[in-house]
Write an enzyme that holds these catalytic residues in place. Structure first.
Site, PDB file in Angstrom:
ATOM      1  N   GLY A   1      -6.878  -5.165  13.002  1.00  0.00           N
ATOM      2  CA  GLY A   1      -7.547  -6.352  13.498  1.00  0.00           C
ATOM      3  C   GLY A   1      -8.413  -5.963  14.696  1.00  0.00           C
TER       4      GLY A   1
ATOM      5  N   ASN B   1      -6.327  -4.480  17.713  1.00  0.00           N
ATOM      6  CA  ASN B   1      -5.040  -5.100  18.029  1.00  0.00           C
ATOM      7  C   ASN B   1      -3.910  -4.191  17.536  1.00  0.00           C
ATOM      8  OD1 ASN B   1      -2.882  -6.927  18.297  1.00  0.00           O
ATOM      9  ND2 ASN B   1      -3.274  -7.804  16.257  1.00  0.00           N
TER      10      ASN B   1
ATOM     11  N   ARG C   1       0.806  -1.223   0.000  1.00  0.00           N
ATOM     12  CA  ARG C   1       0.000   0.000   0.000  1.00  0.00           C
ATOM     13  C   ARG C   1       0.840   1.274   0.000  1.00  0.00           C
ATOM     14  NH1 ARG C   1      -3.418  -2.439   4.937  1.00  0.00           N
ATOM     15  NH2 ARG C   1      -1.518  -3.679   5.061  1.00  0.00           N
TER      16      ARG C   1
ATOM     17  N   SER D   1      37.292  43.811  -2.060  1.00  0.00           N
ATOM     18  CA  SER D   1      36.117  43.239  -2.722  1.00  0.00           C
ATOM     19  C   SER D   1      36.426  42.813  -4.150  1.00  0.00           C
ATOM     20  CB  SER D   1      35.003  44.280  -2.768  1.00  0.00           C
ATOM     21  OG  SER D   1      34.611  44.578  -1.452  1.00  0.00           O
TER      22      SER D   1
HETATM   23  C1  UD1 Z   1      -1.401  -6.437  11.539  1.00  0.00           C
HETATM   24  C2  UD1 Z   1      -2.297  -7.357  12.386  1.00  0.00           C
HETATM   25  C3  UD1 Z   1      -3.536  -6.563  12.808  1.00  0.00           C
HETATM   26  C4  UD1 Z   1      -3.117  -5.321  13.591  1.00  0.00           C
HETATM   27  C5  UD1 Z   1      -2.113  -4.475  12.795  1.00  0.00           C
HETATM   28  C6  UD1 Z   1      -1.544  -3.407  13.688  1.00  0.00           C
HETATM   29  C7  UD1 Z   1      -1.951  -9.634  11.550  1.00  0.00           C
HETATM   30  C8  UD1 Z   1      -2.536 -10.733  10.736  1.00  0.00           C
HETATM   31  N1  UD1 Z   1      -2.669  -8.489  11.597  1.00  0.00           N
HETATM   32  O1  UD1 Z   1      -2.129  -6.091  10.384  1.00  0.00           O
HETATM   33  O2  UD1 Z   1      -4.375  -7.362  13.604  1.00  0.00           O
HETATM   34  O3  UD1 Z   1      -4.252  -4.539  13.915  1.00  0.00           O
HETATM   35  O4  UD1 Z   1      -1.023  -5.280  12.314  1.00  0.00           O
HETATM   36  O5  UD1 Z   1      -0.713  -2.518  12.999  1.00  0.00           O
HETATM   37  O6  UD1 Z   1      -0.917  -9.798  12.136  1.00  0.00           O
HETATM   38  N2  UD1 Z   1       5.260  -8.981   8.028  1.00  0.00           N
HETATM   39  C9  UD1 Z   1       6.257  -9.891   7.880  1.00  0.00           C
HETATM   40  N3  UD1 Z   1       6.035 -11.018   7.136  1.00  0.00           N
HETATM   41  C10 UD1 Z   1       4.836 -11.261   6.561  1.00  0.00           C
HETATM   42  C11 UD1 Z   1       3.810 -10.320   6.716  1.00  0.00           C
HETATM   43  C12 UD1 Z   1       4.048  -9.183   7.462  1.00  0.00           C
HETATM   44  O7  UD1 Z   1       7.367  -9.725   8.397  1.00  0.00           O
HETATM   45  O8  UD1 Z   1       4.710 -12.310   5.912  1.00  0.00           O
HETATM   46  C13 UD1 Z   1       5.528  -7.758   8.817  1.00  0.00           C
HETATM   47  C14 UD1 Z   1       5.336  -6.494   8.019  1.00  0.00           C
HETATM   48  O9  UD1 Z   1       6.564  -6.103   7.410  1.00  0.00           O
HETATM   49  C15 UD1 Z   1       4.874  -5.493   9.060  1.00  0.00           C
HETATM   50  C16 UD1 Z   1       4.190  -6.359  10.112  1.00  0.00           C
HETATM   51  O10 UD1 Z   1       4.603  -7.686   9.866  1.00  0.00           O
HETATM   52  O11 UD1 Z   1       5.958  -4.816   9.638  1.00  0.00           O
HETATM   53  C17 UD1 Z   1       2.673  -6.271  10.039  1.00  0.00           C
HETATM   54  O12 UD1 Z   1       2.248  -6.672   8.739  1.00  0.00           O
HETATM   55  P1  UD1 Z   1       1.101  -5.921   7.955  1.00  0.00           P
HETATM   56  O13 UD1 Z   1       0.890  -6.611   6.670  1.00  0.00           O
HETATM   57  O14 UD1 Z   1       1.351  -4.483   7.913  1.00  0.00           O
HETATM   58  O15 UD1 Z   1      -0.141  -6.229   8.901  1.00  0.00           O
HETATM   59  P2  UD1 Z   1      -1.480  -5.399   9.079  1.00  0.00           P
HETATM   60  O16 UD1 Z   1      -2.393  -5.680   7.945  1.00  0.00           O
HETATM   61  O17 UD1 Z   1      -1.184  -3.986   9.366  1.00  0.00           O
HETATM   62 CA    CA Z   2       0.711  -2.820   9.333  1.00  0.00          CA
END
Ligand code: UD1
Ligand code: CA
Length: 465
Positions: free
Chosen positions: A145, A174, A16, A410
């Site tokens: 979440g 969350n 995004r 100057s």
């Molecule tokens: C996540 C939470 C959500 C919470 C929110 C808070 C989950 C499923 N959801 O959603 O409940 O409200 O954060 O900000 O956890 N990442 C990895 N590997 C992956 C996927 C993600 O390292 O395979 C890392 C991303 O780089 C990021 C973090 O995990 O730093 C969170 O991932 P993101 O996809 O942003 O989760 P959200 O949709 O924001």
């Molecule tokens: Ca996030």
């Protein structure tokens, strides 16, 4: 808090953000988001910090490798980003046999503080261990979440994309920050599937799993919702940056700095400013800049990776990069101090003056429209308006040395390599190509000739008016 291991989830692509740069490397107040999170883990007292990387792993590894956090920080590769649950699972070998609780932080939640971690740890301990997650209540919970409860009792976390309309109405969300018993964590993760709207292994599903096995699961409500804002988009990056700027401004004002308009002052996280310094609106202090006490920095100035001593006045529109101002200096308006510029105590640089790799001696003045580069200027020197050090012949750069008590008239050019001896005087409008001995007059211009009556004769010859 002590006796815990930290995981920082930083492998996601950040779709995004629509960026070529991995999301966690986007800067917030001068430092990549992941830096703030790792620094928080370290400051909170983590025995070890493991950063899960994947998307843009090389760039993230390079950044972390080049940064000293004052404690060991290593990386764990998540080659395919199959979800936050999977990201934690790949850390299992690194945590093998770990009996300490595991703190899980998100690389895209950069305002988290060691104080919040300590509060989380306290709630965790009171709750008897198990799993504790951080939640907040938001006016607009979109994207987060949701904390699903049944008659007040925690049931599970549901992601926005999987939530029913009534679950989406829940405003308790969350924060993505957890403290968990290591054995419980990995046991629960084994039971988590990717059968959901995003086809991902959600870390959030451990809540339901831990409850199912009767483990202690508790929610810690963060004192401030602002501190757990996540960054998924550029708009959120701007919001989080604004929040961090407010915290930095509050810290500076607490420390005795006057900010004329805190909302329009841009000070990076790594900058320090001494008391009784006044910072006007539209000033940017970035990187590893330090500013002393009793300074005044006027609108539109930008200072990058520079050291500014005490009682320095930086006037409007001045750019200072990798430079050093020892104290009692003034610079600007509209001066440009480039890398290696060093103003000794009391030296003054005025409007439209550019200084590069040059020392300007104590009490010396370069007040108007000059370029001084690759030069050493002694004490009490006056460099007149429009003076240029001609330091470059198109291939090589050469030094100009101006000794103490010199006066440069100057509009002079000093063609380097050249030395002007102590107390010498260069006549205005001279092009100096050879050394000027101490105490001598250096002059290199045609002598003035006045032709009496010339203008009238010329006008007659030209005709007309
Ligand atoms: C996540 C939470 C959500 C919470 C929110 C808070 C989950 C499923 N959801 O959603 O409940 O409200 O954060 O900000 O956890 N990442 C990895 N590997 C992956 C996927 C993600 O390292 O395979 C890392 C991303 O780089 C990021 C973090 O995990 O730093 C969170 O991932 P993101 O996809 O942003 O989760 P959200 O949709 O924001
Ligand atoms: Ca996030």
């Amino acid at each position: 808090m002590s006796g815990f291991v930290a995981l920082v989830l930083a492998a996601g692509k950040g779709t995004r953000m629509k960026s070529a740069l991995p999301k966690v490397l986007h800067p917030v107040c001068g430092l990549p988001m992941v830096h703030h999170v790792v620094a928080c883990a370290v400051a909170a007292g983590a025995d070890a910090t493991h950063v899960v990387i994947g998307h843009g792993a090389d760039a993230v590894t390079e950044y972390l490798g080049a940064t000293d956090f004052g404690a060991p920080v290593d990386t764990v590769i998540q080659a395919e980003q199959l979800g936050t649950g999977h990201a934690v699972q790949v850390c299992r070998p690194a945590l093998d046999g770990c009996a300490s609780p595991v703190l899980i932080l998100s690389g895209d939640v950069p305002l988290v503080t060691p104080e919040m971690v300590a509060e989380l740890a306290a709630t965790h301990a009171q709750g008897g261990g198990g799993l504790t997650l951080v939640a907040v209540t938001l006016d607009d919970p979109t994207g987060y979440g949701r904390v699903v409860r049944d008659g007040g009792a925690l049931r599970r976390i549901v992601e926005q994309k999987d939530a029913t309309p009534s679950e989406r109405a829940v405003r308790e969300v969350n924060a993505g920050i957890y403290l968990a018993d290591a054995a419980l964590l990995f046991r629960c993760l084994e039971r988590v599937s990717n059968d959901n709207a995003q086809g991902e292994y959600y870390l959030t599903d451990i809540v339901r799993e831990a409850l199912a096995e009767g483990a202690a699961v508790h929610v810690h409500h963060a004192a401030s919702a602002e501190l757990v804002m996540g960054v998924n988009s550029r708009a959120q990056l701007a919001q989080v940056s604004a929040a961090m700027r407010r915290h930095i401004a509050a810290r500076l004002m607490d420390a005795g700095v006057t900010l004329i308009d805190p909302d329009h002052t841009y000070v990076d996280a790594g900058v320090s400013v001494g008391p009784d310094t006044v910072i006007h609106p539209g000033v940017t202090l970035s990187g590893r800049t330090t500013v002393g006490t009793g300074c005044e920095i006027f609108p539109g100035a930008r200072v990058v990776d520079s050291v500014i001593g005490d009682h320095v006045v930086v006037k409007d529109g001045t750019l200072i990069t990798q430079a050093r101002l020892d104290g009692g200096n003034t610079a600007g308006p509209n001066a440009h101090l480039r890398p290696g510029a060093h103003l000794l105590p009391g030296a003054r640089v005025g409007n439209y003056v550019e200084i590069k790799k040059a020392v300007i001696g104590e009490g010396s003045k370069v007040n108007h429209l000059s370029y001084v580069g690759d030069a050493t200027v002694g004490a009490r020197v006056n460099i007149g308006a429009g003076t240029i050090t001609c330091n470059y012949d198109g291939a090589t750069k050469y030094q100009t040395i101006i000794e103490d008590d010199v006066f440069i008239g100057s509009d002079s050019q000093l063609v380097a390599p050249v030395r002007v001896g102590a107390g010498a005087l260069v006549a205005a409008g001279s092009t100096i190509t050879g050394d000027v001995p101490a105490g001598a007059l250096g002059i290199s211009r045609a002598e003035q000739r006045n032709v009496e009556g010339w203008v009238a004769r010329w006008k007659r010859k030209r005709g007309g008016k």
